[in-house]
Design a protein around this motif. Structure first.
Motif, PDB file in Angstrom:
ATOM      1  N   SER A  83       0.869  -1.178   0.000  1.00 27.02           N
ATOM      2  CA  SER A  83       0.000   0.000   0.000  1.00 27.02           C
ATOM      3  C   SER A  83       0.902   1.222   0.000  1.00 27.02           C
ATOM      4  CB  SER A  83      -0.898   0.007   1.241  1.00 27.02           C
ATOM      5  OG  SER A  83      -0.110   0.224   2.400  1.00 27.02           O
ATOM      6  N   ALA A  85      -0.041   5.252   1.282  1.00 26.25           N
ATOM      7  CA  ALA A  85      -0.995   6.337   1.517  1.00 26.25           C
ATOM      8  C   ALA A  85      -0.307   7.700   1.478  1.00 26.25           C
ATOM      9  CB  ALA A  85      -1.696   6.132   2.855  1.00 26.25           C
ATOM     10  N   ASN A  86       0.865   7.793   2.077  1.00 18.34           N
ATOM     11  CA  ASN A  86       1.534   9.096   2.166  1.00 18.34           C
ATOM     12  C   ASN A  86       2.909   9.105   1.508  1.00 18.34           C
ATOM     13  OD1 ASN A  86      -0.532  10.560   3.739  1.00 18.34           O
ATOM     14  ND2 ASN A  86      -0.109   8.970   5.247  1.00 18.34           N
ATOM     15  N   GLY A 142      -0.098  10.386   8.653  1.00 20.93           N
ATOM     16  CA  GLY A 142      -1.285   9.524   8.592  1.00 20.93           C
ATOM     17  C   GLY A 142      -1.618   9.044   9.991  1.00 20.93           C
ATOM     18  N   GLU A 158      -3.806  -1.319   9.956  1.00 20.33           N
ATOM     19  CA  GLU A 158      -4.302  -0.214   9.107  1.00 20.33           C
ATOM     20  C   GLU A 158      -5.601   0.438   9.590  1.00 20.33           C
ATOM     21  OE1 GLU A 158      -2.743   1.331   6.657  1.00 20.33           O
ATOM     22  OE2 GLU A 158      -1.036  -0.022   6.723  1.00 20.33           O
ATOM     23  N   HIS A 161      -7.252   3.796   8.193  1.00 20.19           N
ATOM     24  CA  HIS A 161      -8.061   3.866   6.981  1.00 20.19           C
ATOM     25  C   HIS A 161      -9.476   3.345   7.184  1.00 20.19           C
ATOM     26  CE1 HIS A 161      -4.654   5.313   4.784  1.00 20.19           C
ATOM     27  NE2 HIS A 161      -3.930   4.305   5.214  1.00 20.19           N
ATOM     28  N   GLU A 163     -13.284   3.805   7.438  1.00 21.00           N
ATOM     29  CA  GLU A 163     -14.117   4.872   6.862  1.00 21.00           C
ATOM     30  C   GLU A 163     -15.111   5.331   7.931  1.00 21.00           C
ATOM     31  OE1 GLU A 163     -15.769   4.260   2.888  1.00 21.00           O
ATOM     32  OE2 GLU A 163     -17.480   5.475   3.549  1.00 21.00           O
ATOM     33  N   HIS A 167     -15.503   9.422   5.348  1.00 21.10           N
ATOM     34  CA  HIS A 167     -14.119   9.886   5.125  1.00 21.10           C
ATOM     35  C   HIS A 167     -13.126   8.815   5.548  1.00 21.10           C
ATOM     36  CE1 HIS A 167     -15.324  14.097   4.521  1.00 21.10           C
ATOM     37  NE2 HIS A 167     -16.206  13.871   5.479  1.00 21.10           N
ATOM     38  N   ASP A 168     -11.984   8.809   4.867  1.00 14.78           N
ATOM     39  CA  ASP A 168     -10.858   7.991   5.308  1.00 14.78           C
ATOM     40  C   ASP A 168     -10.424   8.619   6.646  1.00 14.78           C
ATOM     41  OD1 ASP A 168      -8.785   6.114   5.078  1.00 14.78           O
ATOM     42  OD2 ASP A 168      -7.475   7.534   4.050  1.00 14.78           O
ATOM     43  N   GLU A 170      -7.922   8.889   8.625  1.00 13.57           N
ATOM     44  CA  GLU A 170      -6.700   9.691   8.828  1.00 13.57           C
ATOM     45  C   GLU A 170      -6.781  11.059   8.154  1.00 13.57           C
ATOM     46  OE1 GLU A 170      -3.284   7.433   7.387  1.00 13.57           O
ATOM     47  OE2 GLU A 170      -3.472   8.354   5.414  1.00 13.57           O
ATOM     48  N   SER A 171      -7.613  11.166   7.104  1.00 14.00           N
ATOM     49  CA  SER A 171      -7.701  12.460   6.417  1.00 14.00           C
ATOM     50  C   SER A 171      -8.368  13.516   7.312  1.00 14.00           C
ATOM     51  CB  SER A 171      -8.478  12.320   5.102  1.00 14.00           C
ATOM     52  OG  SER A 171      -9.854  12.096   5.375  1.00 14.00           O
ATOM     53  N   TYR A 195     -13.028   9.425  16.210  1.00 15.01           N
ATOM     54  CA  TYR A 195     -12.175   8.319  15.767  1.00 15.01           C
ATOM     55  C   TYR A 195     -12.034   7.248  16.854  1.00 15.01           C
ATOM     56  CZ  TYR A 195      -8.214   5.640  14.162  1.00 15.01           C
ATOM     57  OH  TYR A 195      -7.423   4.600  13.786  1.00 15.01           O
TER      58      TYR A 195
END
Ligand code: BGC
Length: 251
Positions: A83, A85-86, A142, A158, A161, A163, A167-168, A170-171, A195
């Protein structure tokens, strides 16, 4: 040079950090060296930057090639990064462990960054001797996670991530989101509340541990969270990844 020393390098979305660790105590025996993660996070650039950082660290120990552990912000299975992500999407599917070994000219132990932090807290920190389910999260560029049950780490969880509200996670809740949106501690704590409540509901953990650079400011946001689960800062704060990677290099 004593054999119970190893080098840990923690590759992140923003910086690449490394140090020599005394594995008996979990203490850093050198300064923590840091270079910025190259813009775009492409494989060749990160490999080169890591090589430069390692040369600096090697010089500090008189050129002794100490065991080396590297942790990386991606799912890692059988040495492959699955993967990204960042960092650049070019990492997905690469035999990253092999690429680092070729570039650096030595064997490495290669693992996900949050799992490395989990390993460090298990061996030298807040998860040591804790029964049941410990969930470590790192709040940085992240959100990384390490799941530890009765002292055994289940890799590649993980949980950054998940949802949440479309939204994801971590965003919205990573430390980088706080910086990007110039949030106050109170506003960010609301995001963290959403979260951690969600993760708590899904897993019913016995302990949350919070790592990442911002964990040094834990008194600004952890007391604002209302959870049934105890939540504590990582004992090794932002050094947990380096420490865990180094500790695993000798296994
Ligand atoms: C990545 C994880 C990593 C975390 C912290 C996430 O975006 O998917 O693998 O552990 O960031 O760096």
């Amino acid at each position: 040079m004593a054999t119970d020393q190893a080098i840990g390098i923690d590759i992140g979305g923003t910086g690449i950090k490394g140090a020599v660790i005394d594995l008996a105590t979990g203490e850093l025996v050198t300064h923590r060296f840091k270079v910025g993660t190259p813009e775009g996070g492409k494989p060749a650039d990160i490999l080169r930057a890591t090589e430069g950082l390692l040369t600096t660290i090697d010089e500090r120990v008189g050129g002794a090639k100490l065991p080396l552990g590297i942790c990386f912000p991606a799912v890692v299975k059988q040495g492959r990064t699955l993967s990204a992500a960042n960092v650049s999407k070019e990492w997905i599917g690469l035999p990253a462990e092999e690429l680092f070994e070729e570039t650096l000219g030595r064997e490495i132990h290669f693992i996900n960054d949050a799992d490395a932090a989990g390993h460090a807290e298990l061996r030298y920190g807040a998860a040591a001797g804790v029964d049941g389910l410990v969930i470590l999260t790192t709040l940085g560029t992240g959100i990384g996670s390490a799941l530890i049950y009765d002292g055994v780490l289940v890799p590649n969880s993980e949980l950054g991530h998940l949802e949440i509200d479309g939204h994801d996670a971590e965003s919205r809740a990573a430390y980088s989101a706080m910086e990007r949106e110039s949030m106050s501690w109170e506003k960010w704590a609301k995001r963290l509340q959403t979260y951690y409540s969600h993760v708590e509901f899904i897993f019913s953990p016995d302990l949350f541990i919070v790592g990442g650079g911002v964990s040094k400011h834990h008194e600004q946001f952890l007391p604002l969270l209302k959870l049934a689960t105890p939540i504590v800062p990582a004992v090794h704060r932002n050094n947990a990844g380096i420490l865990g990677a180094a500790a695993l290099a000798l296994h």
